[in-house]
Enzyme design. Structure first.
Site, PDB file in Angstrom:
ATOM      1  N   ASP A  86       0.855  -1.188   0.000  1.00  0.00           N
ATOM      2  CA  ASP A  86       0.000   0.000   0.000  1.00  0.00           C
ATOM      3  C   ASP A  86       0.895   1.244   0.000  1.00  0.00           C
ATOM      4  OD1 ASP A  86       0.811  -0.639   2.678  1.00  0.00           O
ATOM      5  OD2 ASP A  86      -0.607   0.844   3.416  1.00  0.00           O
ATOM      6  N   GLU A 116       2.870 -10.032   1.360  1.00  0.00           N
ATOM      7  CA  GLU A 116       3.125  -8.631   1.052  1.00  0.00           C
ATOM      8  C   GLU A 116       4.633  -8.387   1.187  1.00  0.00           C
ATOM      9  OE1 GLU A 116       0.248  -6.039   2.802  1.00  0.00           O
ATOM     10  OE2 GLU A 116       1.111  -4.214   1.935  1.00  0.00           O
ATOM     11  N   HIS A 172       2.234  -8.952  -2.798  1.00  0.00           N
ATOM     12  CA  HIS A 172       1.160  -7.948  -2.823  1.00  0.00           C
ATOM     13  C   HIS A 172       1.746  -6.539  -2.923  1.00  0.00           C
ATOM     14  CE1 HIS A 172      -2.909  -6.556  -1.606  1.00  0.00           C
ATOM     15  NE2 HIS A 172      -2.286  -5.631  -0.899  1.00  0.00           N
ATOM     16  N   ASP A 211       2.254 -17.677  -2.921  1.00  0.00           N
ATOM     17  CA  ASP A 211       2.844 -16.606  -3.730  1.00  0.00           C
ATOM     18  C   ASP A 211       1.803 -16.047  -4.691  1.00  0.00           C
ATOM     19  OD1 ASP A 211       4.678 -14.858  -4.821  1.00  0.00           O
ATOM     20  OD2 ASP A 211       5.419 -16.325  -6.290  1.00  0.00           O
TER      21      ASP A 211
HETATM   22  O1  9MR Z   1      -4.079  -4.038   0.360  1.00  0.00           O
HETATM   23  C1  9MR Z   1      -3.973  -3.791   1.745  1.00  0.00           C
HETATM   24  C2  9MR Z   1      -2.684  -4.276   2.279  1.00  0.00           C
HETATM   25  O2  9MR Z   1      -1.653  -3.531   1.700  1.00  0.00           O
HETATM   26  C3  9MR Z   1      -2.677  -4.257   3.773  1.00  0.00           C
HETATM   27  O3  9MR Z   1      -1.524  -4.866   4.283  1.00  0.00           O
HETATM   28  C4  9MR Z   1      -3.877  -4.975   4.320  1.00  0.00           C
HETATM   29  C5  9MR Z   1      -3.940  -4.952   5.823  1.00  0.00           C
HETATM   30  O4  9MR Z   1      -3.995  -3.696   6.340  1.00  0.00           O
HETATM   31  O5  9MR Z   1      -5.065  -4.438   3.813  1.00  0.00           O
HETATM   32  C6  9MR Z   1      -5.135  -4.350   2.473  1.00  0.00           C
HETATM   33  O6  9MR Z   1      -6.116  -4.916   1.820  1.00  0.00           O
HETATM   34  C7  9MR Z   1      -7.367  -4.321   1.612  1.00  0.00           C
HETATM   35  C8  9MR Z   1      -7.682  -4.621   0.197  1.00  0.00           C
HETATM   36  O7  9MR Z   1      -6.738  -4.062  -0.660  1.00  0.00           O
HETATM   37  C9  9MR Z   1      -9.054  -4.168  -0.154  1.00  0.00           C
HETATM   38  N1  9MR Z   1     -10.011  -4.731   0.749  1.00  0.00           N
HETATM   39  C10 9MR Z   1      -9.769  -4.380   2.140  1.00  0.00           C
HETATM   40  C11 9MR Z   1      -8.387  -4.817   2.562  1.00  0.00           C
HETATM   41  C12 9MR Z   1      -8.123  -4.348   3.983  1.00  0.00           C
HETATM   42  O8  9MR Z   1      -8.764  -5.119   4.933  1.00  0.00           O
HETATM   43  O1  9MR Z   2       3.089  -5.890   9.808  1.00  0.00           O
HETATM   44  C1  9MR Z   2       1.767  -5.681  10.266  1.00  0.00           C
HETATM   45  C2  9MR Z   2       1.309  -6.892  11.036  1.00  0.00           C
HETATM   46  O2  9MR Z   2       2.088  -7.037  12.194  1.00  0.00           O
HETATM   47  C3  9MR Z   2      -0.159  -6.769  11.364  1.00  0.00           C
HETATM   48  O3  9MR Z   2      -0.589  -7.975  11.942  1.00  0.00           O
HETATM   49  C4  9MR Z   2      -0.962  -6.461  10.108  1.00  0.00           C
HETATM   50  C5  9MR Z   2      -2.441  -6.290  10.366  1.00  0.00           C
HETATM   51  O4  9MR Z   2      -2.673  -5.198  11.172  1.00  0.00           O
HETATM   52  O5  9MR Z   2      -0.482  -5.286   9.513  1.00  0.00           O
HETATM   53  C6  9MR Z   2       0.851  -5.386   9.089  1.00  0.00           C
HETATM   54  O6  9MR Z   2       1.253  -4.207   8.521  1.00  0.00           O
HETATM   55  C7  9MR Z   2       0.664  -3.834   7.286  1.00  0.00           C
HETATM   56  C8  9MR Z   2       0.086  -2.456   7.495  1.00  0.00           C
HETATM   57  O7  9MR Z   2      -0.995  -2.518   8.361  1.00  0.00           O
HETATM   58  C9  9MR Z   2      -0.296  -1.794   6.182  1.00  0.00           C
HETATM   59  N1  9MR Z   2       0.754  -1.832   5.244  1.00  0.00           N
HETATM   60  C10 9MR Z   2       1.222  -3.157   4.977  1.00  0.00           C
HETATM   61  C11 9MR Z   2       1.733  -3.812   6.222  1.00  0.00           C
HETATM   62  C12 9MR Z   2       2.295  -5.193   5.943  1.00  0.00           C
HETATM   63  O8  9MR Z   2       1.305  -6.079   5.588  1.00  0.00           O
END
Ligand code: 9MR
Ligand code: 9MR
Length: 730
Positions: free
Chosen positions: A211, A594, A537, A585
């Site tokens: 993101d 991610e 991701h 993957d």
């Molecule tokens: O894409 C998002 C990802 O980068 C984050 O790590 C993740 C957790 O915060 O949430 C993401 O995904 C979202 C998705 O793109 C769209 N639907 C809702 C998801 C968040 O719950």
């Molecule tokens: O690294 C984070 C992990 O410890 C958490 O469990 C998760 C859900 O809250 O979020 C991870 O961090 C994400 C962040 O919320 C949004 N950007 C992407 C991060 C990696 O997935």
């Protein structure tokens, strides 16, 4: 400071440290950027494991541990053969039966070919008629990864165009979030309703992950690890490898170490996230800035049309700023005194603001359009920030905050699962263990012992597992690969502190897991290994979703197995998975696949560590007939009244050493007060160090290190000559 190396006898001169470091720096950048098509080998990485003989698919260090895991139903040990590229067996042996591995639920055996020290590429390990993927045995194995894992950060930069000349044509893109439509940030970003009534310029920094949010909490640990890699290399005498013009970044050639240039891109952003003087909550840091709603996948940064918003300040973010800005003040001072002063001012104001607002907790619920990074416990962030401020300033108020924190004596400062963005006490401990401070010698020794105790804990976790992973089977959570890597960082620091090879072996062997010695027979680092992750991701490196976009660049680490299955793809594809196998993957699996800055940062740290000569002192090379031995004397840390040092004896002859005694003379009145891994005595100015028994043998080409603490008043001149009493050294 360069580490002097002293050749003792024989015709061969040991390569001086400076020459060796300059050489590795020169080799680091090899013309055009790495853009090699990821997965171009055609390997189908979506398939299950290809081979039951699981190795580090990149390879092994000649002087490092060389182990493989074999999955087999055989209850009896099996014969292994190491074959060279021509298919000739160069070593063989017998596996050890390990039984069922809890994390993978597989029956495993262990093949250990560490004693083979030949070099080359195209080796395979053959067990029971099955062959591993080909791998190299090469001292320079990790140099490319060091550079690629750093390039990940350049390519995650917000607010600057990514240049084809630096990243490769497929990875070039216009600047994102510089206020150019359709972007609605980041040059003038409003707060969320009710948080503030002004806008801030918060351009720059790195996008967090797949993101395009920017989070102070996660930026903090990431920046700390990167700057720490440089500060640590300075102590090890290997900083030149991270110096200017070693990386593919625009700041090459500005006389500042490139790794610090890269980290400064984030530091400048973190400083912008501080509430300015004169506003309510001045000194606090906004928790994060991101899109009002989640953008779709893919979305190129420059095409994000969502409103960007500042979220309310938090104590955790403020302490992340205080810690990293204090570290900045210490490490950047030699390169840019004005910037260092700005960092220190910001760190002090952040500390004061956090003390005044100690419970502004970022909630887990704030996850619309960006990650929450919620963290209800901030005492560990207070400890970390106090440690950095104290190490930088030496001031009593910060010392009192360090010694008054429950984390200073807690047995849990190094979490069993691994430190991370929400658990930062270990960062404070690592700084206090390695940066000279005014803490008493006994307190410093206690802190150092806590590092080695944590490292021993990780070693014993590894020893109990089929794949030698330094996390328990319960710790396969979101971002598990970063916990694995962070624990390896702790082992590497333990090696720095003690010179004991078992810690280096643990850190290096951990890389084996990340690079393919695992239940999925998969390297989690894009472009490294025969089968590697390539569909992480990401909204720009989204080839799997849009063939016109690239895969993640080489050197991108996937989050890794997450038994929580917290995304729809994982939920659907991985039900019932063994913890270490809960990974796919697929670009949709953000909870297992991610990329993130705080995950690539320990990879950078470890690659830099593994890329340097094992003694940290240059020298090395193949043993030469008739040569003697060489001694490296390295001061690791100094404080007003004392210092610690590591001495390494390298057997550069072709005969094994069995028992050694080393002597030297001090000219500065230094007095050795304690020692480890050798029996050290002193009579007047003469110091005598004898092997500790268990380390009496030094193989040809091998090394032994020991360490000691000494008292000193005033200057601390290093000894200029050594006498060595050891069979093969003459
Ligand atoms: O894409 C998002 C990802 O980068 C984050 O790590 C993740 C957790 O915060 O949430 C993401 O995904 C979202 C998705 O793109 C769209 N639907 C809702 C998801 C968040 O719950
Ligand atoms: O690294 C984070 C992990 O410890 C958490 O469990 C998760 C859900 O809250 O979020 C991870 O961090 C994400 C962040 O919320 C949004 N950007 C992407 C991060 C990696 O997935």
């Amino acid at each position: 400071m360069p580490v002097p190396t002293y050749p003792l006898r024989g015709p061969r001169r040991t390569v001086s440290w400076i020459a060796a470091a300059a050489l590795s720096a020169a080799l680091l950048v090899t013309g055009p950027a790495t853009t090699s098509a990821v997965g171009a080998s055609g390997a189908d990485v979506s398939a299950a494991a290809d081979t039951p003989v699981r190795t580090n698919q990149l390879g092994y260090l000649p002087d490092g541990p060389k182990r493989a895991t074999v999955v087999t139903t055989s209850a009896a040990p099996l014969t292994w053969q190491l074959k060279n590229a021509a298919g000739a067996a160069v070593a063989s042996g017998t596996t050890t039966v390990r039984g069922t591995d809890t994390a993978s639920r597989e029956a495993t055996q262990l093949a250990d070919f560490s004693s083979y020290t030949g070099t080359g590429s195209g080796f395979t390990l053959v067990v029971d008629g099955r062959s591993s993927h080909p791998f190299a045995i090469d001292a320079g194995l990790y140099k490319a990864l060091r550079s690629d894992a750093m390039s990940f950060f350049y390519q995650q930069r917000s607010g600057i165009a990514i240049e084809a000349s630096l990243a490769g044509a497929a990875y070039a893109r216009p600047a994102g979030h510089l206020g150019v439509a359709p972007n609605k940030g980041d040059t003038s970003v409003p707060c969320q309703a009710g948080v503030c009534d002004y806008s801030r310029d918060v351009r720059g920094g790195w996008y967090d992950a797949g993101d395009q949010g920017k989070y102070v909490v996660n930026g903090g640990i990431t920046t700390w690890l990167m700057v720490n890699a440089y500060e640590r290399a300075g102590r090890a005498g290997t900083a030149a490898a991270l110096g200017d013009s070693t990386l593919r970044i625009p700041e090459r050639g500005n006389s500042v170490p490139d790794v610090l240039d890269e980290a400064r891109w984030e530091l400048d952003f973190l400083l912008r996230m501080q509430v300015p003087v004169g506003r309510p909550l001045a000194g606090m840091a906004f928790h994060k800035i991101h899109d009002a709603a989640w953008t779709a996948l893919p979305t190129r940064p420059e095409q994000d049309d969502q409103q960007r918003e500042l979220h309310r300040p938090s104590t955790a973010a403020t302490l992340n700023l205080a810690a990293t800005a204090a570290q900045c003040a210490r490490v950047y001072a030699p390169y840019d005194a004005a910037f260092a002063a700005r960092c220190l001012d910001s760190a002090r104001r952040a500390w004061t603001a956090a003390r005044a607002n100690p419970s502004m907790i970022a909630p887990d619920s704030d996850g619309t359009g960006g990650g929450a990074y919620g963290d209800a416990t901030v005492s560990d962030e207070f400890y970390w920030a106090a440690a950095e401020l104290y190490a930088t300033t030496g001031e009593a108020a910060y010392r009192d905050a360090v010694t008054g924190s429950s984390w200073h004596t807690s047995a849990n400062a190094f979490p069993g699962a691994g430190f991370g963005w929400a658990d930062t006490s270990a960062l404070g401990r690592l700084t206090l263990a390695t940066v000279p401070t005014g803490l008493s010698a006994s307190d410093t020794a206690r802190i150092r012992a806590s590092v080695t105790a944590a490292a021993d804990g990780y070693l014993s976790l590894m020893a109990g597992q089929g794949y030698a992973v330094p996390i328990p089977s319960t710790a396969y959570v979101w971002g598990s690969n970063s916990l694995v890597a962070n624990n390896a960082v702790v082992m590497a620091v333990a090696h720095d502190l003690t010179g004991q090879q078992r810690y280096r072996a643990g850190a290096v062997e951990t890389l084996d897991y990340l690079l393919g010695r695992n239940t999925l027979d998969l390297s989690y680092v894009t472009g490294y290994g025969t089968r590697s992750s390539q569909n992480q991701h990401h909204r720009f490196w989204a080839h799997q979703a849009d063939a016109s976009l690239p895969h993640p660049p080489a050197g991108s680490l996937a989050g890794g197995p997450n038994s929580g299955l917290q995304d729809p793809v994982a939920e659907q594809q991985l039900p019932g998975c063994a913890p270490a196998a809960c990974y796919i993957d697929d670009i949709g699996s953000y909870s297992t696949n991610e990329v993130a800055v705080n995950w690539n940062a320990p990879l950078v740290w470890l690659a830099a560590y593994a890329a340097e000569p094992s003694t940290g002192g240059g020298g090395g090379g193949d043993p030469q007939p008739g040569a003697g031995c060489a001694v490296t004397y390295r001061v690791d840390s100094t404080w007003t009244s004392g210092f610690t040092a590591t001495v390494t004896v390298r057997n550069t002859s072709t005969t094994a050493v069995d028992g050694w005694t080393l002597g030297w003379t001090y000219t500065g009145g230094q007095r050795v007060t304690s020692a480890w891994s050798a029996t050290v005595g002193q009579s007047g100015a003469t110091v005598t160090a004898k092997d500790a028994g268990w380390n009496r043998a030094i193989a040809p080409g091998g090394t032994v290190s020991f360490g000691f603490q000494a008292a000193v008043t005033g200057a601390n001149p290093a000894p200029t000559a050594f006498t060595l009493n050891a069979s093969a050294c003459g």
